[in-house]
Design an enzyme around this catalytic site. Structure first.
Site, mmCIF file in Angstrom:
data_model
loop_
_atom_site.group_PDB
_atom_site.id
_atom_site.type_symbol
_atom_site.label_atom_id
_atom_site.label_comp_id
_atom_site.label_asym_id
_atom_site.label_seq_id
_atom_site.Cartn_x
_atom_site.Cartn_y
_atom_site.Cartn_z
ATOM 1 N N VAL A 187 57.986 -3.182 -58.515
ATOM 2 C CA VAL A 187 58.876 -4.060 -57.288
ATOM 3 C C VAL A 187 58.000 -3.539 -55.721
ATOM 4 C CG1 VAL A 187 59.688 -5.197 -57.577
ATOM 5 C CG2 VAL A 187 61.208 -3.527 -56.445
ATOM 6 N N TYR A 189 57.642 -7.527 -66.430
ATOM 7 C CA TYR A 189 58.415 -9.086 -66.205
ATOM 8 C C TYR A 189 58.260 -10.378 -67.039
ATOM 9 C CZ TYR A 189 58.880 -5.576 -61.964
ATOM 10 O OH TYR A 189 59.326 -5.065 -61.124
ATOM 11 N N LYS A 222 62.267 3.432 -65.566
ATOM 12 C CA LYS A 222 62.851 2.433 -66.429
ATOM 13 C C LYS A 222 61.485 2.920 -67.414
ATOM 14 C CE LYS A 222 64.283 -1.354 -64.361
ATOM 15 N NZ LYS A 222 63.309 -3.057 -63.953
ATOM 16 N N TYR A 266 71.147 5.271 -61.780
ATOM 17 C CA TYR A 266 69.628 3.827 -62.020
ATOM 18 C C TYR A 266 68.861 4.151 -59.849
ATOM 19 C CZ TYR A 266 66.984 0.345 -61.869
ATOM 20 O OH TYR A 266 66.558 -1.373 -61.897
ATOM 21 N N SER A 274 61.009 0.602 -60.364
ATOM 22 C CA SER A 274 61.597 -0.008 -62.348
ATOM 23 C C SER A 274 60.470 0.943 -63.245
ATOM 24 C CB SER A 274 61.115 -2.308 -62.314
ATOM 25 O OG SER A 274 61.894 -2.319 -62.490
HETATM 26 N N1 GLU Z 1 64.983 -1.015 -58.004
HETATM 27 C C1 GLU Z 1 64.749 -2.238 -58.403
HETATM 28 C C2 GLU Z 1 65.943 -3.363 -58.584
HETATM 29 O O1 GLU Z 1 67.082 -2.510 -59.093
HETATM 30 C C3 GLU Z 1 63.804 -2.391 -59.310
HETATM 31 C C4 GLU Z 1 63.829 -3.369 -59.594
HETATM 32 C C5 GLU Z 1 61.674 -3.363 -59.928
HETATM 33 O O2 GLU Z 1 60.726 -2.493 -59.808
HETATM 34 O O3 GLU Z 1 61.609 -4.211 -60.731
HETATM 35 O O4 GLU Z 1 65.871 -4.082 -58.235
#
Ligand code: GLU
Length: 340
Positions: free
Chosen positions: A279, A261, A86, A209, A83
């Site tokens: 994660v 989060y 992002k 993504y 994530s």
């Molecule tokens: N590739 C993971 C997903 O889309 C990223 C989640 C994360 O790191 O929060 O579930």
């Protein structure tokens, strides 16, 4: 959007400086030593390959805006960025389309719900809400320039590599593992499509993504990427200007509100800095005008944030004086006698 009524008003920046090099160096080592023994949390397993991560790995790195690097522990061990990507894809898209357009299309407000929540989309009439939850990240990735998904992926890889100052590689094993199991992300993309919130083929956007989440980085890379956001968009190691200072400011505001989060409020309360976790156990934190902090430790709290990464960063925020909300009373003897 809030009308902040500052159009055309010249912007100044709030910065400060870090303690001397030797002191930062020993405090980075201390942030690692004092948290090394902690075993709290659990390694993510909803992406099958992530469950195989060595839970004992723990690295911390601080990169100053002058390019100085401070390392402790497993700071050069690579893991998938997940994530944390992002934040940087958002920055690249914001550089392309600007502050207002992205804020309108993707949003900036916290959902208060899990990163992969479908209910959050439904509760907000199909609006993805912010680029740090999966819905907003998928909409943001879909906005990346490029005529084909391959062109978009190449632009993302090139952009994130410029932030890191080296060529980042795709972890094929992580990509394949996530691509085989990411049914929920595919559902989210389809739902966004039904609300007219995604401007590309939704499943192609999910694939790009998933690739961006599978880029391999180390804690040192995260610290350099963070230091670039702390340094008005200039990578302090390579000297390359990657994005504008305005884009860094916007990205950091989004991280402050949404980076950890549904625990983003607690994080801001305790640490007082913009950050983004992933994660696989990575954690990126930015002290504007001063430094980037990268941490890696795979055991996560229930929201998905690295436990030891948060502890090491909390310590550094305190001892290095990084909390952007902290102040001290002005010395009485120095108070102005001017009458206002
Ligand atoms: N590739 C993971 C997903 O889309 C990223 C989640 C994360 O790191 O929060 O579930």
């Amino acid at each position: 959007m809030l009308d902040s009524n500052v159009e055309g008003v010249e912007q100044s920046v709030s910065t400060g400086s870090l303690p001397g090099w030797e002191q930062v160096d020993s405090l980075v080592v201390a942030s690692h030593t004092r948290n090394r023994a902690c075993q709290d949390g659990a390694v993510a397993d909803y992406i099958p390959v992530l469950a195989q991560a060595d839970p004992e790995l723990f690295g911390v790195c601080v990169v100053e805006v002058d390019g100085g690097v401070h390392l402790a522990g497993d700071a050069d061990v690579e893991f998938s960025i997940q994530s944390i990507s992002k934040a940087f894809v958002y920055a690249l898209v914001c550089e392309e389309f600007g502050h207002a357009a992205v804020a309108d299309l993707v949003g900036v407000n916290n959902t208060g719900l899990a990163f992969n929540s479908v209910i959050a989309i439904e509760l907000n009439d199909g609006h993805p809400m912010n680029p740090m939850v999966n819905a907003g990240a998928l909409a943001t990735t879909a906005l990346m320039p490029g005529a084909t998904p391959d062109e978009q992926w190449n632009a993302i890889r090139k952009g994130l590599s410029a932030f890191a100052g080296r060529e980042l590689e795709l972890d094929q094993e992580v990509y394949r593992s996530e691509a085989a199991t990411n049914t929920r992300n595919r559902a989210i993309a389809r739902l966004l499509e039904s609300y007219g919130r995604i401007n590309r083929d939704p499943l192609e956007a999910v694939d790009v993504y998933t690739k961006q989440c599978s880029l391999r980085v180390s804690a040192r890379d995260l610290a350099i990427m963070g230091a670039t956001l702390a340094d008005g968009g200039v990578n302090p190691v390579t000297g390359q200007s990657v994005v504008s200072a305005e884009v860094c400011r916007d990205t950091l505001a989004i991280l402050a509100a949404n980076g950890l989060y549904e625990r983003s409020g607690e994080w801001l309360f305790e640490i007082g800095l913009p950050g983004k976790s992933g994660v696989s156990g990575g954690l990126l934190t930015v002290s504007p005008g001063k430094a980037g902090i990268g941490a890696f430790s795979p055991r996560l709290d229930p929201a998905g944030n690295s436990v030891r990464g948060q502890q090491a960063t909390a310590y550094l925020s305190r001892v290095l004086g990084l909390n952007i909300f902290a102040s001290q009373a002005y010395a009485p003897s120095e108070r102005s006698t001017n009458v206002h």
